[in-house]
Structure formats: C-alpha cells, structure tokens
Design a protein around this motif. Structure first.
Motif, PDB file in Angstrom:
ATOM      1  N   ILE A   1      -9.255  25.067  15.752  1.00 58.24           N
ATOM      2  CA  ILE A   1      -8.659  23.740  15.567  1.00 58.24           C
ATOM      3  C   ILE A   1      -9.280  22.771  16.573  1.00 58.24           C
ATOM      4  O   ILE A   1      -9.410  23.095  17.756  1.00 58.24           O
ATOM      5  N   LYS A   2      -9.608  21.585  16.129  1.00 58.37           N
ATOM      6  CA  LYS A   2     -10.200  20.569  16.996  1.00 58.37           C
ATOM      7  C   LYS A   2      -9.112  19.889  17.828  1.00 58.37           C
ATOM      8  O   LYS A   2      -8.200  19.270  17.290  1.00 58.37           O
ATOM      9  N   PRO A   3      -9.178  19.991  19.170  1.00 57.65           N
ATOM     10  CA  PRO A   3      -8.237  19.244  20.013  1.00 57.65           C
ATOM     11  C   PRO A   3      -8.584  17.762  19.972  1.00 57.65           C
ATOM     12  O   PRO A   3      -9.761  17.395  20.042  1.00 57.65           O
ATOM     13  N   GLN A   4      -7.549  16.899  19.874  1.00 57.14           N
ATOM     14  CA  GLN A   4      -7.831  15.473  19.703  1.00 57.14           C
ATOM     15  C   GLN A   4      -7.199  14.585  20.778  1.00 57.14           C
ATOM     16  O   GLN A   4      -7.829  13.667  21.280  1.00 57.14           O
ATOM     17  N   TYR A   5      -5.935  14.862  21.099  1.00 60.71           N
ATOM     18  CA  TYR A   5      -5.214  13.995  22.023  1.00 60.71           C
ATOM     19  C   TYR A   5      -4.518  14.826  23.103  1.00 60.71           C
ATOM     20  O   TYR A   5      -4.243  16.008  22.908  1.00 60.71           O
ATOM     21  N   GLY A   6      -4.258  14.179  24.237  1.00 63.20           N
ATOM     22  CA  GLY A   6      -3.605  14.899  25.325  1.00 63.20           C
ATOM     23  C   GLY A   6      -2.652  14.027  26.121  1.00 63.20           C
ATOM     24  O   GLY A   6      -2.743  12.799  26.120  1.00 63.20           O
ATOM     25  N   ILE A   7      -1.719  14.679  26.798  1.00 69.13           N
ATOM     26  CA  ILE A   7      -0.825  14.047  27.761  1.00 69.13           C
ATOM     27  C   ILE A   7      -0.934  14.856  29.049  1.00 69.13           C
ATOM     28  O   ILE A   7      -0.855  16.094  29.014  1.00 69.13           O
ATOM     29  N   VAL A   8      -1.142  14.189  30.163  1.00 67.93           N
ATOM     30  CA  VAL A   8      -1.339  14.861  31.443  1.00 67.93           C
ATOM     31  C   VAL A   8      -0.299  14.397  32.454  1.00 67.93           C
ATOM     32  O   VAL A   8      -0.130  13.195  32.675  1.00 67.93           O
TER      33      VAL A   8
ATOM     34  N   SER B   1      -8.895  12.436  23.707  1.00 66.11           N
ATOM     35  CA  SER B   1      -8.376  11.165  24.215  1.00 66.11           C
ATOM     36  C   SER B   1      -7.024  11.397  24.893  1.00 66.11           C
ATOM     37  O   SER B   1      -6.120  11.972  24.277  1.00 66.11           O
ATOM     38  N   ILE B   2      -6.897  10.995  26.149  1.00 65.14           N
ATOM     39  CA  ILE B   2      -5.635  11.122  26.870  1.00 65.14           C
ATOM     40  C   ILE B   2      -4.764   9.890  26.570  1.00 65.14           C
ATOM     41  O   ILE B   2      -5.168   8.757  26.817  1.00 65.14           O
TER      42      ILE B   2
ATOM     43  N   PHE C   1      -0.790  20.426  37.868  1.00 70.50           N
ATOM     44  CA  PHE C   1      -1.226  19.709  36.674  1.00 70.50           C
ATOM     45  C   PHE C   1      -0.540  20.340  35.464  1.00 70.50           C
ATOM     46  O   PHE C   1      -0.588  21.563  35.291  1.00 70.50           O
ATOM     47  N   ASN C   2       0.092  19.523  34.643  1.00 68.87           N
ATOM     48  CA  ASN C   2       0.639  20.003  33.377  1.00 68.87           C
ATOM     49  C   ASN C   2      -0.036  19.230  32.258  1.00 68.87           C
ATOM     50  O   ASN C   2      -0.037  17.993  32.249  1.00 68.87           O
ATOM     51  N   VAL C   3      -0.622  19.965  31.333  1.00 66.55           N
ATOM     52  CA  VAL C   3      -1.410  19.349  30.258  1.00 66.55           C
ATOM     53  C   VAL C   3      -0.852  19.786  28.913  1.00 66.55           C
ATOM     54  O   VAL C   3      -0.542  20.960  28.705  1.00 66.55           O
ATOM     55  N   CYS C   4      -0.726  18.829  28.002  1.00 63.60           N
ATOM     56  CA  CYS C   4      -0.357  19.127  26.620  1.00 63.60           C
ATOM     57  C   CYS C   4      -1.404  18.512  25.712  1.00 63.60           C
ATOM     58  O   CYS C   4      -1.710  17.322  25.837  1.00 63.60           O
ATOM     59  N   ILE C   5      -1.974  19.340  24.829  1.00 64.69           N
ATOM     60  CA  ILE C   5      -3.040  18.905  23.936  1.00 64.69           C
ATOM     61  C   ILE C   5      -2.563  19.017  22.483  1.00 64.69           C
ATOM     62  O   ILE C   5      -1.858  19.959  22.125  1.00 64.69           O
TER      63      ILE C   5
END
Length: 316
Positions: free
Chosen positions: A76-83, A113-114, A127-131
C-alpha cells in the motif's frame, strides 16, 4: 503484583474498547465512504529506541520509516501523516532543526505529506507517527496455503549484529561493522517491491519485531506449518557470529529492527517475483515452504528444530 507483558496489556485495552474480535495486522483498515483507508501508528522513545551513535536526524527519519515498512509489507502506498513530538524543555534550536530535517528526509524518500501533529514537553524525546494511505484491498497475515513458497525481502541478522556492537560498545573495524551499523541507523523498507508484487502475495507481514515473531504469527493466523530450509543470512554474518562467539540463530531470528518483510506465494509466481526483484535490485531470498500442520520448523543440518517466538517484546 503480577507483572503484565505486552500481550496482556493489549488484551485489557481490547476488552475495555470492545474490540475483542480484533486480529493483529500490520496496518488497520477502515472505510470512509466507498474508500478503504489504511492507517498505521508507531512510537519511538529516546531511552529505548535510540542507540548510541544514532543522530536525532536518523531517529526522526526512522520513526516515519517504521510505519512505511508496514505499508511495504501490505503493498500500500503511504500518502499522509500526522507527527506528534515530546521534547525536553532544554532542547536546543539546532536539535529541533535536525529532527525536522529527519522527518522531511523520510517524507521526501517515500512521497508522504505531513498534515500536522502535536508538540508536548516531557523528560525525554518521543516521536509518535501515524501514516495513512488508500487501498482497494489488503494482503493479510493469514492466507498462506499448502505448498506456498516463503520469501524474505532481504537478509536477516545484520541489525542484531549492529545493535550488539553499538550497545556493548564493541570495537569492530572494517566494512562489516559499517554495514551492520548502517542497517540500524538507516533502514530502507522495500516499498517499491511490495507495491509491484502485492497481487502475487497470499500473505505477508513486516518483520521489524524479529523473524521468529513474524513467521510464528503468519503460521498461527494461517493455521499452517512453516518449514524454513534456507536461513536468510550472508557469510559475513556467520563469520562475525563465530568470531564473537554469538548464536547465529539468535542473530537471524530473534533480533528485529530489520524492516524487511516476509511473504508467501504460489510456486507459479516464483519467476515473475524474482524477475521484478532483479529489476528493482531487491535481494529477495526464498527461505522455505508452507505445509499442513502447525508451528515453525527450521532445518539445521540433517534435522529440524521448532522455532519459538523470541522476537522483540515490550515489558519483558
């Protein structure tokens, strides 16, 4: 007071959040209208996840890459993130700039894109990342069938050796030391390979918690026996293990942090998958096959041993 392990803690949350039917996956899928959204979150903590010699630039990059690895396994292509970041009050501007550049490096590499995030003050860096990404379907951890072939997207054990050198401050010179330390500091998930070959996978799973964990989880969910007749390691790792008097199987199967993935496929797809891997310059390794039964068994000389799940677990 009874000490809880990671699985016990997760089950408590599942019960309270009414998600008893939850089945562990690399990414979670939910519908937004007619669109299927894939989501993954991961956390990197300074005291447990940043070894000596790892710069904040590399740590920030790795926090995003950890999520990308799960998307790679699912094709799956990752597209957006929240950091979200937790930073000590005393942190300098130069270190914050370094962190920001690390995030940007990962996003540039994988075209993410974040959208935004959160900042907080605390005693250590977290660091907490959601993609997020969009998909039509997901290749699950279960799904392998009798006679399927088992592949790994690269060799295992280098990160274990690298962490052994970094954490124990061992003085190991030469190309091998640079190679294994780089595998820890600068992992590269095989996203392009996952995207191109997803349609051939009957099951797949990220291996960042250790190869023994991945193989056992896939075997359990598919209710099949996994036979490993070709350990995915290189000769230089064997030489290092021998020189340092380390258990080679521990390095290969129980270390973790590889950010490779394991997949199963029908034998008829072997040639096209190998052709695609050659085009992408991905060193995939055929490591075994699926058969009826349960458990994971590894060939060792003329005999086999049962491979237990001894990969990375929190709260041990």
């Amino acid at each position: 007071m009874t000490k809880l392990d990671e699985i016990s803690i997760i089950r408590i949350f599942q019960n309270e959040l009414r998600s008893k039917k939850f089945v562990s996956e690399d990414v979670e899928i939910f519908n937004f209208g007619k669109t299927k959204i894939a989501a993954k979150t991961d956390t990197l903590v300074e005291s447990t996840d940043i070894p000596p010699k790892m710069k904040l630039f590399d740590a920030a990059r790795k926090s995003i890459v950890a999520c990308v690895s799960d998307f790679a396994a699912k094709g799956i292509k990752p597209q957006y993130g929240i950091v979200s970041v937790n930073l000590p009050k005393s942190i300098s501007r130069s270190k914050i700039n370094e962190i920001a550049l690390g995030f940007r490096k990962a996003c540039d590499e994988y075209d993410i894109s974040i959208l935004g995030g959160d900042t907080n003050e605390g005693k250590e860096i977290v660091f907490n990342v959601c993609i997020f990404g969009e998909t039509d379907k997901i290749v699950k951890r279960k799904g392998s069938k009798k006679n399927d072939l088992i592949f790994a997207t690269g060799p295992f054990g280098y990160t274990s050796a690298g962490l052994n050198i970094l954490l124990n401050k061992k003085k190991v010179d030469g190309r091998f030391a640079k190679k294994v330390i780089k595998s820890v500091i600068n992992p590269k998930p095989q996203l392009k390979f996952g995207l191109k070959n997803k349609k051939y996978f009957s099951s797949s799973m990220d291996s960042s918690d250790g190869l023994s964990t991945t193989l056992n989880e896939m075997s359990n969910q598919s209710k099949k026996k996994f036979v490993i007749n070709n350990r995915p390691c290189m000769r230089d790792l064997e030489d290092y293990a021998k020189s340092q008097k380390l258990n080679l199987n521990d390095l290969i199967f129980h270390g973790g942090e590889e950010y490779e993935f394991v997949f199963t496929t029908l034998p008829k797809h072997r040639k096209i998958i190998q052709k695609n891997a050659k085009i992408l310059k991905i060193p995939i390794i055929e490591i075994g096959y699926v058969t009826l039964g349960k458990g994971v068994y590894v060939k060792d000389g003329n005999s086999f041993f049962s491979l237990k799940d001894l990969g990375w677990k929190h709260f041990r």
